[in-house]
Write a protein that holds these residues in place. Structure first.
Motif, PDB file in Angstrom:
ATOM      1  N   UNK A   1       0.803  -1.217   0.000  1.00 53.73           N
ATOM      2  CA  UNK A   1       0.000   0.000   0.000  1.00 53.73           C
ATOM      3  C   UNK A   1       0.838   1.270   0.000  1.00 53.73           C
ATOM      4  N   UNK A   2       2.031   1.237   0.590  1.00 56.20           N
ATOM      5  CA  UNK A   2       2.816   2.472   0.704  1.00 56.20           C
ATOM      6  C   UNK A   2       3.235   3.015  -0.661  1.00 56.20           C
ATOM      7  N   UNK A   3       3.579   2.170  -1.622  1.00 56.67           N
ATOM      8  CA  UNK A   3       3.881   2.597  -2.985  1.00 56.67           C
ATOM      9  C   UNK A   3       3.637   1.418  -3.922  1.00 56.67           C
ATOM     10  N   UNK A   4       2.423   1.334  -4.482  1.00 59.60           N
ATOM     11  CA  UNK A   4       2.085   0.172  -5.324  1.00 59.60           C
ATOM     12  C   UNK A   4       2.735   0.154  -6.695  1.00 59.60           C
ATOM     13  N   UNK A   5       3.697   1.050  -6.930  1.00 62.78           N
ATOM     14  CA  UNK A   5       4.466   0.976  -8.180  1.00 62.78           C
ATOM     15  C   UNK A   5       5.797   0.266  -7.952  1.00 62.78           C
ATOM     16  N   UNK A   6       6.102  -0.061  -6.702  1.00 55.80           N
ATOM     17  CA  UNK A   6       7.362  -0.722  -6.356  1.00 55.80           C
ATOM     18  C   UNK A   6       7.114  -2.210  -6.111  1.00 55.80           C
ATOM     19  N   UNK A   7       7.867  -3.029  -6.818  1.00 56.43           N
ATOM     20  CA  UNK A   7       7.796  -4.480  -6.654  1.00 56.43           C
ATOM     21  C   UNK A   7       8.891  -4.888  -5.671  1.00 56.43           C
ATOM     22  N   UNK A   8       8.490  -5.616  -4.639  1.00 59.59           N
ATOM     23  CA  UNK A   8       9.428  -6.119  -3.634  1.00 59.59           C
ATOM     24  C   UNK A   8       9.655  -7.609  -3.899  1.00 59.59           C
ATOM     25  N   UNK A   9      10.913  -8.008  -3.989  1.00 52.62           N
ATOM     26  CA  UNK A   9      11.261  -9.401  -4.249  1.00 52.62           C
ATOM     27  C   UNK A   9      12.124  -9.899  -3.096  1.00 52.62           C
ATOM     28  N   UNK A  10      11.729 -11.039  -2.514  1.00 51.46           N
ATOM     29  CA  UNK A  10      12.457 -11.586  -1.361  1.00 51.46           C
ATOM     30  C   UNK A  10      13.108 -12.933  -1.655  1.00 51.46           C
ATOM     31  N   UNK A  11      12.980 -13.409  -2.899  1.00 50.33           N
ATOM     32  CA  UNK A  11      13.556 -14.711  -3.272  1.00 50.33           C
ATOM     33  C   UNK A  11      14.283 -14.556  -4.599  1.00 50.33           C
ATOM     34  N   UNK A  12      15.472 -15.083  -4.691  1.00 51.48           N
ATOM     35  CA  UNK A  12      16.256 -15.017  -5.926  1.00 51.48           C
ATOM     36  C   UNK A  12      15.569 -15.786  -7.050  1.00 51.48           C
ATOM     37  N   UNK A  13      15.744 -15.301  -8.269  1.00 55.61           N
ATOM     38  CA  UNK A  13      15.244 -16.019  -9.439  1.00 55.61           C
ATOM     39  C   UNK A  13      13.817 -15.716  -9.837  1.00 55.61           C
ATOM     40  N   UNK A  14      13.148 -14.782  -9.183  1.00 55.90           N
ATOM     41  CA  UNK A  14      11.758 -14.460  -9.502  1.00 55.90           C
ATOM     42  C   UNK A  14      11.704 -13.652 -10.805  1.00 55.90           C
TER      43      UNK A  14
END
Length: 109
Positions: A35-48
């Protein structure tokens, strides 16, 4: 675990699509927007990949067609083209690309 941030936007017929609706947020622990910035994609796992990300959202995206979360469809044909850009360069294979830190993606119809 990784901490990758990338940005994306989808533009259809001159309109920048909004992903502020909570139905798009926090759909996967591995790749998500919030919700804070829905244009930013957060990735927490390599290879996505970008395809992995878009598959988490309540919409459908292929190389030729976009069906929005509201059910609107935008497909290549009749003189119009769905185009994919990665870091300002057209990249028709975007969906197969791994999300890298700082990537900027734009999908235009």
């Amino acid at each position: 675990k990784v901490d990758i941030k990338a940005s994306f936007q989808i533009i259809t017929q001159g309109t920048v699509r909004s992903f502020k609706n909570p139905k798009y947020h926090l759909k996967s622990p591995e790749v998500y927007i919030s919700t804070d910035d829905p244009t930013i994609v957060h990735v927490t796992k390599a290879g996505v990949t970008w395809n992995d990300f878009f598959k988490t959202l309540p919409m459908k995206l292929t190389k030729d067609c976009l069906t929005t979360g509201d059910g609107e469809t935008f497909c290549t044909g009749s003189g119009k083209t769905l185009r994919f850009y990665l870091n300002d360069n057209e990249n028709p294979d975007l969906l197969d690309r791994e999300i890298k830190d700082g990537d900027k993606v734009s999908i235009k119809f």
